[in-house]
Scaffold this motif. Structure first.
Motif, mmCIF file in Angstrom:
data_model
loop_
_atom_site.group_PDB
_atom_site.id
_atom_site.type_symbol
_atom_site.label_atom_id
_atom_site.label_comp_id
_atom_site.label_asym_id
_atom_site.label_seq_id
_atom_site.Cartn_x
_atom_site.Cartn_y
_atom_site.Cartn_z
ATOM 1 N N THR A 1 4.785 44.696 45.029
ATOM 2 C CA THR A 1 3.974 45.632 44.243
ATOM 3 C C THR A 1 4.284 45.487 42.757
ATOM 4 O OG1 THR A 1 3.882 47.135 46.105
ATOM 5 C CG2 THR A 1 3.441 48.101 43.961
ATOM 6 N N ARG A 2 5.579 45.372 42.452
ATOM 7 C CA ARG A 2 5.974 45.241 41.044
ATOM 8 C C ARG A 2 5.512 43.910 40.440
ATOM 9 N NH1 ARG A 2 10.135 47.232 37.946
ATOM 10 N NH2 ARG A 2 9.720 45.458 36.592
ATOM 11 N N ALA A 3 5.372 42.872 41.267
ATOM 12 C CA ALA A 3 4.939 41.578 40.717
ATOM 13 C C ALA A 3 3.557 41.740 40.080
ATOM 14 C CB ALA A 3 4.924 40.517 41.811
ATOM 15 N N ALA A 4 2.638 42.369 40.800
ATOM 16 C CA ALA A 4 1.291 42.587 40.237
ATOM 17 C C ALA A 4 1.386 43.512 39.022
ATOM 18 C CB ALA A 4 0.377 43.167 41.304
ATOM 19 N N ALA A 5 2.195 44.562 39.143
ATOM 20 C CA ALA A 5 2.319 45.526 38.035
ATOM 21 C C ALA A 5 2.891 44.848 36.788
ATOM 22 C CB ALA A 5 3.202 46.697 38.457
ATOM 23 N N ASN A 6 3.817 43.922 36.970
ATOM 24 C CA ASN A 6 4.401 43.226 35.812
ATOM 25 C C ASN A 6 3.320 42.455 35.050
ATOM 26 O OD1 ASN A 6 7.011 44.115 36.256
ATOM 27 N ND2 ASN A 6 7.637 42.325 37.423
ATOM 28 N N GLU B 1 9.210 36.696 50.767
ATOM 29 C CA GLU B 1 10.331 37.450 50.189
ATOM 30 C C GLU B 1 11.252 37.983 51.295
ATOM 31 O OE1 GLU B 1 10.506 36.835 47.318
ATOM 32 O OE2 GLU B 1 10.903 38.472 45.947
ATOM 33 N N VAL B 2 10.641 38.457 52.373
ATOM 34 C CA VAL B 2 11.423 39.027 53.474
ATOM 35 C C VAL B 2 12.235 37.925 54.163
ATOM 36 C CG1 VAL B 2 11.207 40.063 55.774
ATOM 37 C CG2 VAL B 2 9.960 41.050 53.841
ATOM 38 N N ALA B 3 11.621 36.761 54.377
ATOM 39 C CA ALA B 3 12.350 35.682 55.067
ATOM 40 C C ALA B 3 13.514 35.178 54.210
ATOM 41 C CB ALA B 3 11.402 34.527 55.378
ATOM 42 N N ASP B 4 13.331 35.122 52.899
ATOM 43 C CA ASP B 4 14.400 34.600 52.033
ATOM 44 C C ASP B 4 15.539 35.596 51.838
ATOM 45 O OD1 ASP B 4 13.270 32.158 51.666
ATOM 46 O OD2 ASP B 4 12.846 32.383 49.534
ATOM 47 N N THR B 5 15.208 36.895 51.808
ATOM 48 C CA THR B 5 16.237 37.892 51.461
ATOM 49 C C THR B 5 16.723 38.709 52.649
ATOM 50 O OG1 THR B 5 14.581 39.592 51.038
ATOM 51 C CG2 THR B 5 15.265 38.241 49.144
ATOM 52 N N GLY B 6 15.906 38.815 53.698
ATOM 53 C CA GLY B 6 16.281 39.632 54.860
ATOM 54 C C GLY B 6 16.115 41.116 54.626
ATOM 55 N N LYS B 7 15.506 41.500 53.499
ATOM 56 C CA LYS B 7 15.416 42.952 53.221
ATOM 57 C C LYS B 7 14.334 43.593 54.088
ATOM 58 C CE LYS B 7 14.725 42.166 48.817
ATOM 59 N NZ LYS B 7 14.510 42.290 47.385
ATOM 60 N N PRO B 8 14.448 44.899 54.357
ATOM 61 C CA PRO B 8 13.435 45.575 55.173
ATOM 62 C C PRO B 8 12.045 45.439 54.538
ATOM 63 C CG PRO B 8 15.347 46.999 54.830
ATOM 64 C CD PRO B 8 15.550 45.800 53.969
ATOM 65 N N VAL B 9 11.041 45.274 55.404
ATOM 66 C CA VAL B 9 9.664 45.057 54.919
ATOM 67 C C VAL B 9 9.217 46.154 53.935
ATOM 68 C CG1 VAL B 9 7.241 44.987 55.650
ATOM 69 C CG2 VAL B 9 8.963 43.645 56.877
ATOM 70 N N PRO B 10 9.442 47.451 54.221
ATOM 71 C CA PRO B 10 8.937 48.460 53.275
ATOM 72 C C PRO B 10 9.541 48.306 51.872
ATOM 73 C CG PRO B 10 9.568 49.478 55.351
ATOM 74 C CD PRO B 10 10.041 48.063 55.415
ATOM 75 N N LEU B 11 10.796 47.875 51.809
ATOM 76 C CA LEU B 11 11.438 47.703 50.492
ATOM 77 C C LEU B 11 10.781 46.547 49.738
ATOM 78 C CD1 LEU B 11 13.742 48.512 48.561
ATOM 79 C CD2 LEU B 11 15.205 46.883 49.758
ATOM 80 N N ALA B 12 10.600 45.415 50.416
ATOM 81 C CA ALA B 12 9.981 44.256 49.759
ATOM 82 C C ALA B 12 8.538 44.576 49.379
ATOM 83 C CB ALA B 12 10.033 43.050 50.685
#
Ligand code: NAD
Ligand code: 6OD
Length: 480
Positions: A104-109, A87-98
């Motif tokens: 985390t939400r993927a498992a929760a979903n 996810e981080v490599a594809d989006t470039g978002k900061p690690v804590p956000l991803a």
């Protein structure tokens, strides 16, 4: 060696298809090559999904599906670091956000969808003369098309309830972020889903996998998250077959700040709602209405927060803010920086390209932009920009604030900031949007309805709302 991402059809990865690049927006480097699905591969994926429904998957009981979904959640947690890296490599978002949001939400979903089905009864009406009860059947083969901003979160938000209710899915991740969907295919197979239950077709929209999926004659419904005009194109594509659609589309979300708001927590909340994920969350605030007496103070506070953002590599602990998803999206956002200037907006801060060092110059970086001095009809106030931006405008009365906030063709989300709770409930409830937050932003309960009105979408998902979209009721009436 460059990684190759393939389509996943009928339980295996299939080789072949025109290749395209998966690029890291942090520095423009190549993450992977991706094989696009042509019409024939999409057709095979839909046929595999149909065969699963007619075969082993169709024989899964609700309890079997619940157990499968819980195993998927466990497998997501077991492979958390791989999903995070993808996810981080594809989006470039900061690690804590991803980490804290996406994975985390993927498992929760998956767990929320399992809980939903585990506790499910049927609607029934008993009178002296008849018993009516409604059984729910899955829609069938569901096409799931998702964007790039929260790739795994948004994919699993739709796939989990679709599978929980017994559907088979063909998913089309965004061409910008194909990696986490590919890993999810492995995870769902490892958890024991029969072949064909979950298929991935890579590619683009028009003339590519997206269009092949939405025009396929054997797809029974489409659930889509993305731009409003793409939603409109998909509606046209499915109109001849009158397919059910669930659309979560764009937003131009308002925040309304009253002069009794707690200033510090409000500015904190506003900053989060404007700058999270570099403004690339459909729920992000792009319009801020502030009661006149505290306008300058709020504007200065938000500008200070913008100046405190730190751009950098996702794994640098100092980084607060990643790049935009692509050079193409940066051009769009920068074009609005120029429009703001033409419209006579006063720039409070930012509005350019930050210096990020030579290593990162190939990335799609932008500075945030905060504007004042425009009215509600300005393009920067009416059109979705999808970047780290906001226009700040003063208001005097509650009625005026409600009128201005509701003066938009979109209707996705709003946030109201006040310590007067009576007023808070009143104003939050008067927002013509799907989700209205009071003294917070993007706080989620996965059982509550999620979606938008106007240009922001059709229908709601979440809890019982997902159940309704992903199933068809058949009412059985028994004469007593
Ligand atoms: P997009 O509409 O360009 O693309 C979304 C997906 O649709 C991609 O997989 C794309 O390949 C596919 N697609 C594009 N054209 C298609 C077509 N004609 N037929 C079938 N598929 C097609 O959106 P994006 O740029 O990836 O994402 C950003 C947009 O998504 C923003 O407008 C944002 O507000 C919106 N969004 C909304 C929500 C929500 O919950 N309301 C959530 C996230 C993002
Ligand atoms: O949190 C969610 O369930 C959800 N669908 C978020 C959408 C965010 C838009 O970018």
């Amino acid at each position: 060696m460059t990684r190759l991402l393939q389509n996943f059809v009928g339980g295996s990865f299939v080789a072949g298809g025109e290749e395209f690049d998966d690029v890291n927006p942090v520095d423009g480097s190549l993450v992977a090559r991706v094989q696009a699905a042509d019409q024939e591969v999409v057709d095979r994926a839909v046929r595999a999904a149909r065969a699963a429904l007619d075969g082993a998957w169709g024989r899964f009981t609700a309890a079997d599906r619940v157990a499968l979904l819980r195993r998927v959640a466990d497998r997501i947690e077991a492979r958390f670091d791989e999903l995070l890296a993808a996810e981080v490599a594809d989006t470039g978002k900061p690690v804590p956000l991803a980490r804290d949001l996406d994975v985390t939400r993927a498992a929760a979903n998956f767990r929320a969808a399992a809980d939903l089905v585990a506790g499910l009864g049927v609607d029934s009406f008993l009178t002296e003369t008849a018993l009516n009860y409604a059984v729910r059947r899955p829609l069938g083969v569901v096409g799931v098309i998702v964007p790039w901003n929260l790739p795994l979160l948004l994919l699993t938000w739709k796939v989990a309830p679709a599978l929980a209710t017994g559907n088979a899915v063909v998913v089309k991740p965004s061409e910008e972020t194909p990696a986490s969907a590919t890993l999810l295919a492995e995870i769902i197979a490892e958890a024991g889903a029969p072949a064909g239950v979950f298929n991935v077709v890579h590619g683009f929209g028009p003339g590519s996998a997206g269009e092949f999926l939405t025009t396929h004659p054997d797809v029974d419904g489409i659930t889509f998250t993305g731009e409003s005009r793409t939603g409109s194109a998909i509606m046209k594509a499915v109109a001849p077959r009158v397919l059910p659609v669930s659309f979560e589309l764009g937003g131009k979300n308002a925040a309304v700040v009253f002069d009794d708001a707690d200033l510090e927590s409000t500015v904190d909340g506003l900053a989060r709602s404007v700058f999270t994920n570099t403004g690339q969350v459909c729920l992000c605030t792009e319009r801020v209405y502030v009661q006149r007496g505290i306008f300058d103070e709020v504007a200065a506070g938000l500008a200070k927060r913008a100046q405190e953002l730190r751009f950098g590599r996702p794994d640098d602990p100092e980084t607060t803010t990643g790049p935009l998803i692509s050079q193409g999206h940066r051009e769009k956002v920068l074009s609005y920086y120029a429009i703001a200037e033409q419209e006579g907006a006063r720039l409070l801060t930012g509005g350019g390209i930050p210096s990020v060092g030579e290593e990162l110059t190939g990335g799609s970086w932008v500075e945030p932009a905060l504007w004042t001095g425009v009215g509600n009809s300005a393009r920067i106030v009416q059109e979705e920009i999808f970047g780290p931006v906001a226009a700040l405008m003063p208001f005097d009365t509650e009625e005026e604030a409600i009128r201005l906030a509701n003066d938009s063709p979109y209707g996705l989300a709003a946030a109201v900031w006040t310590t007067d709770l009576q007023r808070g409930h009143r104003v939050a409830g008067a927002m013509r949007v799907g989700m209205s937050w009071l003294n917070t932003w993007y706080l989620r309960d996965l059982r509550s309805p999620f979606g938008g009105s106007g240009l922001s979408g059709i229908g709601r998902e979440g809890g019982a709302h997902s159940l309704h979209f992903y199933t068809e009721p058949t009412n059985v009436c028994v004469k007593l």
